[in-house]
Design an enzyme around this catalytic site. Structure first.
Site, short mmCIF file in Angstrom:
data_model
loop_
_atom_site.label_atom_id
_atom_site.label_comp_id
_atom_site.label_asym_id
_atom_site.label_seq_id
_atom_site.Cartn_x
_atom_site.Cartn_y
_atom_site.Cartn_z
CE LYS A 1 -1.73 1.60 3.98
NZ LYS A 1 -1.43 2.99 4.31
CG ASN A 2 2.19 2.77 3.51
OD1 ASN A 2 1.06 3.15 3.19
ND2 ASN A 2 2.53 2.52 4.76
CB CYS B 1 -4.17 11.50 11.78
SG CYS B 1 -3.91 9.74 11.72
CG ASP C 1 3.02 1.65 9.65
OD1 ASP C 1 3.29 1.88 8.45
OD2 ASP C 1 2.69 2.54 10.46
NE ARG D 1 -7.45 4.58 5.40
CZ ARG D 1 -7.00 5.75 5.83
NH1 ARG D 1 -7.43 6.23 6.98
NH2 ARG D 1 -6.11 6.43 5.12
C1 EPZ Z 1 4.12 7.09 6.42
O1 EPZ Z 1 3.32 8.17 6.95
C2 EPZ Z 1 3.18 5.89 6.28
N1 EPZ Z 1 2.10 6.23 5.36
C3 EPZ Z 1 2.61 5.52 7.64
O2 EPZ Z 1 1.84 4.34 7.51
C4 EPZ Z 1 3.75 5.22 8.59
O3 EPZ Z 1 3.24 5.01 9.88
C5 EPZ Z 1 4.73 6.41 8.64
O4 EPZ Z 1 5.18 6.75 7.33
C6 EPZ Z 1 5.97 6.10 9.47
O5 EPZ Z 1 6.60 4.95 9.03
C7 EPZ Z 1 2.35 6.17 4.03
O6 EPZ Z 1 3.44 5.88 3.56
C8 EPZ Z 1 1.20 6.51 3.12
P1 EPZ Z 1 6.09 10.50 8.54
P2 EPZ Z 1 3.89 9.67 6.96
O7 EPZ Z 1 5.98 11.76 7.76
O8 EPZ Z 1 4.79 9.86 5.83
C9 EPZ Z 1 6.30 13.93 11.86
C10 EPZ Z 1 0.00 2.88 7.78
O9 EPZ Z 1 -0.41 2.34 8.81
N2 EPZ Z 1 6.29 14.89 10.74
O10 EPZ Z 1 7.27 9.65 8.29
O11 EPZ Z 1 2.73 10.56 7.13
C11 EPZ Z 1 4.99 13.13 11.98
O12 EPZ Z 1 4.03 13.86 12.70
C12 EPZ Z 1 0.44 4.36 7.82
O13 EPZ Z 1 0.12 2.32 6.68
C13 EPZ Z 1 6.34 16.23 11.01
O14 EPZ Z 1 6.38 16.65 12.16
O15 EPZ Z 1 4.74 9.65 8.30
C14 EPZ Z 1 5.46 11.88 12.69
O16 EPZ Z 1 5.50 12.09 14.05
C15 EPZ Z 1 0.08 5.04 9.09
N3 EPZ Z 1 6.34 17.10 9.95
C16 EPZ Z 1 6.86 11.67 12.12
O17 EPZ Z 1 7.28 12.92 11.59
C17 EPZ Z 1 6.29 16.67 8.64
O18 EPZ Z 1 6.28 17.50 7.72
C18 EPZ Z 1 6.95 10.62 11.02
O19 EPZ Z 1 5.94 10.86 10.09
C19 EPZ Z 1 6.22 15.30 8.40
C20 EPZ Z 1 6.23 14.41 9.46
#
Ligand code: EPZ
Length: 421
Positions: A22-23, A116, A306, A398
């Site tokens: 998915k990701n 979220c 995850d 999802r």
């Molecule tokens: C990706 O989300 C995945 N989703 C998530 O999978 C996964 O949990 C996550 O990476 C971490 O591995 C997809 O790939 C579609 P991040 P993403 O940006 O990219 C903070 C699932 O279950 N942050 O790496 O949204 C954020 O708040 C889903 O399949 C900022 O502060 O995660 C978090 O605490 C859920 N500012 C941390 O970084 C930003 O601009 C990591 O988030 C971006 C992120």
């Protein structure tokens, strides 16, 4: 809203094949916005999130259909480079259209994703990176408006290894003028996979999979035909389900390196995890036969966030006490009260959960709150005595393709009740 009804506790046996990731599929579908012509993606998982992304592409004017696991996308000339609130609120990953749209069309209007269940999840790093490449960013009535006639290469230092942030900026930089460096980039296999697809489209990206990615912008990208990698989180979920039930399962089609962080923790708990010709085999004595193990989630190659909830379900029956620390998201213990309803002993202190293994879990009616929390409730249902009902499985759909049709053939007594709640 469907529900799942599970009759525990049956050791899982047999073989299950992993779907496409998915990701990886979500950003790769967005990459089709970077070119004219038809892109063909194979092994695309049949998931609600993929449907939502396809609906977003169609909303903007692209042609695509997701009736099979082969998805063709023609995103040549878009009617409007815009991601509306109605779609973004269903799936935060919709923000992945931002980079490609600015790079290809010079402007994008994308609804700012709201909060979220698992955390605030801001996109400040995505916006910071686009601004560094010369885009003007304005927030207007809940929308991000990004504009730039021609993006220019830049060195961008990311404050954290954000996965979709790295992917968005990689796609933007692929068509920017000059060289971009993403320093502190995410190293997830899905980031590497996106770089692989972009390079097949004619991009010049080096270093994906490391924390410094170099992108030399090009003028044009061409269509691609690509089969998507297997889903390491779906594979990990099946591995943990096999371990929790005391089963013997071969998870086929998985890339062993991608699930090694999960496999390593399973081995520490006393599970036998071996590589075989066609996949990974998991053999386990089951819940009470396992040792408690501590985990701390971290960006790849650390233990995946995850897979945190699923591992907690496993540890709920293990001998001893385990400490599960969630370091990536600030609110990812929504499954704890539901597991507690089934008899698990879990105490949450800030970002850490202390899990004391108990003799057994008992079936109950539980509520799914987010994608991976629902997977942990399914695993708990598989090991609990009696019947468990998991409500709101739309969360599960999802990210898992009809999970009852994957676990059923392994011996699980699981069925879906449509429109139940
Ligand atoms: C990706 O989300 C995945 N989703 C998530 O999978 C996964 O949990 C996550 O990476 C971490 O591995 C997809 O790939 C579609 P991040 P993403 O940006 O990219 C903070 C699932 O279950 N942050 O790496 O949204 C954020 O708040 C889903 O399949 C900022 O502060 O995660 C978090 O605490 C859920 N500012 C941390 O970084 C930003 O601009 C990591 O988030 C971006 C992120």
């Amino acid at each position: 809203m469907d529900k799942l009804v599970i009759e525990g506790a049956v050791p899982l046996h047999g073989t299950v094949r992993v779907s496409g990731a998915k990701n990886a599929a979500l950003p790769i579908l967005c990459a089709s916005l970077l070119t004219d012509g038809v892109c063909t993606f194979r092994n695309v998982p049949r998931l609600r999130d993929v449907e939502t992304m396809a609906a977003l592409l169609r909303f903007m004017g692209a042609d695509t259909d997701t009736t099979t696991s082969v998805v063709n996308v023609r995103a040549g000339s878009l009617r409007k480079p815009e991601a509306p609130y109605e779609l973004v609120k269903q799936m935060r990953a919709s923000v992945l259209v931002l980079g490609p749209l600015v790079a290809r069309y010079g402007r994008a209007r994308v609804s700012l994703p709201g909060g979220c269940a698992i955390g605030a999840r801001p996109i400040d790093q995505h916006l910071k990176g686009l601004q560094a490449m010369g885009a003007t960013i304005t927030l207007d009535h809940g929308y991000v408006l990004a504009e730039c006639a021609t993006l220019k290469g830049a060195t961008i230092h990311l404050d954290m290894a954000t996965v979709t942030g790295t992917e968005n900026l990689m796609m933007a930089a692929a068509l920017a003028r000059g060289r971009t460096q993403l320093v502190g980039a995410a190293r997830e296999p899905e980031v590497e996979e996106l770089a692989r697809v972009l390079n097949k489209m004619g991009a010049r990206i080096d270093g994906a999979g490391t924390d410094v990615i170099h992108i030399e912008g090009v003028d044009v990208l061409h269509p691609v035909d690509h089969a998507i990698i297997p889903d390491r989180i779906e594979a990990g979920t099946f591995m943990v389900a096999a371990a929790a039930t005391g089963g013997d399962v071969l998870v086929e089609g998985v890339i062993p390196e991608h699930v090694e962080p999960t496999a390593a923790k399973l081995r520490e708990a006393g599970v036998e995890v071996t590589r075989e010709e066609s996949g990974i085999r998991v053999r386990s004595p089951g819940g009470r036969g396992l040792r408690s193990v501590d985990i701390t989630t971290a960006p790849h190659p650390g233990y995946p966030t995850d897979m945190q909830a699923q591992f907690m379900a496993l540890m709920s029956l293990a001998q001893g006490t385990s400490v599960i620390t969630e370091s990536v998201f600030e609110n990812r213990f929504m499954h704890v009260p539901e597991l507690t309803r089934m008899g698990a002993e879990v105490e949450v202190h800030g970002g850490a959960a202390i899990v004391r293994g108990v003799e057994s879990l008992s079936g109950a009616v539980v509520m799914a709150t987010d994608l991976r929390a629902s997977a942990s409730l399914v695993i708990a249902g598989l090991i609990a005595a009696g019947e468990t009902e998991v409500l709101r499985v739309y969360h599960l759909d999802r990210g898992y393709e009809a999970i009852e049709t994957r676990l059923g053939p392994l011996g699980a007594r699981i069925r879906r009740v449509r429109g139940a709640a």
